[in-house]
Design a protein around this motif. Structure first.
Motif, PDB file in Angstrom:
ATOM      1  N   UNK A  42     -33.479 -96.604 -46.250  1.00 61.29           N
ATOM      2  CA  UNK A  42     -33.446 -95.151 -46.039  1.00 61.29           C
ATOM      3  C   UNK A  42     -32.966 -94.460 -47.313  1.00 61.29           C
ATOM      4  N   UNK A  43     -31.990 -95.060 -48.001  1.00 59.71           N
ATOM      5  CA  UNK A  43     -31.490 -94.476 -49.252  1.00 59.71           C
ATOM      6  C   UNK A  43     -32.581 -94.422 -50.313  1.00 59.71           C
ATOM      7  N   UNK A  44     -33.373 -95.471 -50.430  1.00 64.00           N
ATOM      8  CA  UNK A  44     -34.463 -95.470 -51.414  1.00 64.00           C
ATOM      9  C   UNK A  44     -35.506 -94.415 -51.092  1.00 64.00           C
ATOM     10  N   UNK A  45     -35.905 -94.335 -49.839  1.00 62.13           N
ATOM     11  CA  UNK A  45     -36.903 -93.333 -49.434  1.00 62.13           C
ATOM     12  C   UNK A  45     -36.390 -91.932 -49.744  1.00 62.13           C
ATOM     13  N   UNK A  46     -35.147 -91.659 -49.376  1.00 65.59           N
ATOM     14  CA  UNK A  46     -34.554 -90.336 -49.612  1.00 65.59           C
ATOM     15  C   UNK A  46     -34.427 -90.044 -51.102  1.00 65.59           C
ATOM     16  N   UNK A  47     -34.007 -91.026 -51.877  1.00 63.53           N
ATOM     17  CA  UNK A  47     -33.849 -90.832 -53.320  1.00 63.53           C
ATOM     18  C   UNK A  47     -35.159 -90.515 -54.010  1.00 63.53           C
ATOM     19  N   UNK A  48     -36.198 -91.243 -53.654  1.00 64.00           N
ATOM     20  CA  UNK A  48     -37.511 -90.991 -54.262  1.00 64.00           C
ATOM     21  C   UNK A  48     -38.059 -89.631 -53.846  1.00 64.00           C
ATOM     22  N   UNK A  49     -37.878 -89.262 -52.576  1.00 63.77           N
ATOM     23  CA  UNK A  49     -38.353 -87.956 -52.100  1.00 63.77           C
ATOM     24  C   UNK A  49     -37.609 -86.818 -52.799  1.00 63.77           C
ATOM     25  N   UNK A  50     -36.312 -86.980 -53.014  1.00 65.62           N
ATOM     26  CA  UNK A  50     -35.528 -85.933 -53.679  1.00 65.62           C
ATOM     27  C   UNK A  50     -35.932 -85.794 -55.140  1.00 65.62           C
ATOM     28  N   UNK A  83     -31.576 -97.581 -59.403  1.00 67.17           N
ATOM     29  CA  UNK A  83     -31.660 -96.160 -59.748  1.00 67.17           C
ATOM     30  C   UNK A  83     -32.312 -95.359 -58.627  1.00 67.17           C
ATOM     31  N   UNK A  84     -33.101 -96.002 -57.789  1.00 70.82           N
ATOM     32  CA  UNK A  84     -33.741 -95.289 -56.675  1.00 70.82           C
ATOM     33  C   UNK A  84     -32.720 -94.829 -55.641  1.00 70.82           C
ATOM     34  N   UNK A  85     -31.605 -95.532 -55.522  1.00 70.73           N
ATOM     35  CA  UNK A  85     -30.599 -95.155 -54.533  1.00 70.73           C
ATOM     36  C   UNK A  85     -29.408 -94.434 -55.145  1.00 70.73           C
ATOM     37  N   UNK A  86     -29.394 -94.277 -56.464  1.00 74.59           N
ATOM     38  CA  UNK A  86     -28.276 -93.600 -57.123  1.00 74.59           C
ATOM     39  C   UNK A  86     -28.160 -92.175 -56.598  1.00 74.59           C
ATOM     40  N   UNK A  87     -26.959 -91.801 -56.189  1.00 75.94           N
ATOM     41  CA  UNK A  87     -26.721 -90.446 -55.698  1.00 75.94           C
ATOM     42  C   UNK A  87     -27.092 -90.238 -54.249  1.00 75.94           C
ATOM     43  N   UNK A  88     -27.386 -91.320 -53.525  1.00 75.52           N
ATOM     44  CA  UNK A  88     -27.785 -91.203 -52.119  1.00 75.52           C
ATOM     45  C   UNK A  88     -26.909 -92.126 -51.278  1.00 75.52           C
ATOM     46  N   UNK A  89     -26.403 -91.603 -50.193  1.00 73.90           N
ATOM     47  CA  UNK A  89     -25.655 -92.397 -49.225  1.00 73.90           C
ATOM     48  C   UNK A  89     -26.236 -92.121 -47.855  1.00 73.90           C
ATOM     49  N   UNK A  90     -26.661 -93.174 -47.163  1.00 76.98           N
ATOM     50  CA  UNK A  90     -27.244 -93.027 -45.833  1.00 76.98           C
ATOM     51  C   UNK A  90     -26.357 -93.691 -44.803  1.00 76.98           C
ATOM     52  N   UNK A  91     -26.305 -93.081 -43.654  1.00 77.55           N
ATOM     53  CA  UNK A  91     -25.680 -93.704 -42.494  1.00 77.55           C
ATOM     54  C   UNK A  91     -26.755 -93.758 -41.427  1.00 77.55           C
ATOM     55  N   UNK A  92     -27.153 -94.967 -41.096  1.00 78.14           N
ATOM     56  CA  UNK A  92     -28.252 -95.167 -40.162  1.00 78.14           C
ATOM     57  C   UNK A  92     -27.689 -95.603 -38.822  1.00 78.14           C
ATOM     58  N   UNK A  93     -28.011 -94.835 -37.805  1.00 80.06           N
ATOM     59  CA  UNK A  93     -27.618 -95.176 -36.443  1.00 80.06           C
ATOM     60  C   UNK A  93     -28.771 -95.845 -35.723  1.00 80.06           C
ATOM     61  N   UNK A  94     -28.721 -95.832 -34.416  1.00 81.57           N
ATOM     62  CA  UNK A  94     -29.741 -96.503 -33.619  1.00 81.57           C
ATOM     63  C   UNK A  94     -31.088 -95.791 -33.690  1.00 81.57           C
ATOM     64  N   UNK A  95     -31.080 -94.471 -33.599  1.00 83.72           N
ATOM     65  CA  UNK A  95     -32.330 -93.709 -33.658  1.00 83.72           C
ATOM     66  C   UNK A  95     -32.230 -92.496 -34.579  1.00 83.72           C
TER      67      UNK A  95
END
Length: 160
Positions: A42-50, A83-95
């Motif tokens: 999730x962090x990689x996806x978010x980092x690339x999108x940002x 570097x794709x996750x730099x500056x991104x922190x994700x907390x993933x729950x069940x859904x």
């Protein structure tokens, strides 16, 4: 962020209510198996999108970017966080998931508008690719890249 964010009361149809292993969460259960998604995915996806949003110069705080630049130059010194996750922190729950982003923006962009654009881009990418509901995207702008500043990544010089 801690692993204690509010979780949904029950999982929607087609979603699992159990947790997966290795830092990921189970997000789908079918007749033929389960799917889990790790926080790092999730962090990689978010980092690339940002990073794809015009006006986002870099991600991460100043010290994080500097240390990552040094690690990248040392043979065998690759950091555990790409570097794709730099500056991104994700907390993933069940859904659901929640994200924190640290940005450096280019001078001249309206920060409120840019943050809104980044938020929309990240939510769309994460929800489309993972099926998780993004409940919040917190954005911290830690610096502004001025036109006459030199990048840390350009020849090893630091920002003035």
């Amino acid at each position: 962020m801690s692993q204690e964010t509010e979780k949904p009361q029950s999982a929607p149809a087609g979603r699992s209510a159990g947790a997966g292993g290795s830092g990921g969460r189970q997000v789908a259960q079918g007749d033929r198996g389960r799917t889990t998604i790790a926080d790092g995915v999730v962090e990689k996806i978010a980092g690339l999108a940002a990073r794809d949003v015009p006006g986002v110069h870099a991600m991460g705080g100043g010290i994080t970017r500097t240390l990552s630049t040094v690690r990248d130059r040392v043979p065998g010194g690759t950091s555990s966080r790409s570097s794709a996750t730099r500056g991104v922190k994700a907390e993933v729950g069940e859904v659901q998931c929640a994200l924190d982003l640290d940005l450096v923006v280019d001078y001249g962009f309206a920060i409120a508008d840019l943050a809104s654009e980044v938020r929309e881009s990240v939510i769309a990418a994460v929800e489309r690719m993972t099926g998780l509901e993004v409940v919040e995207v917190n954005i911290a702008v830690g610096d502004v890249k001025l036109p006459d500043d030199e990048d840390e990544e350009d020849g090893g010089r630091t920002i003035r």
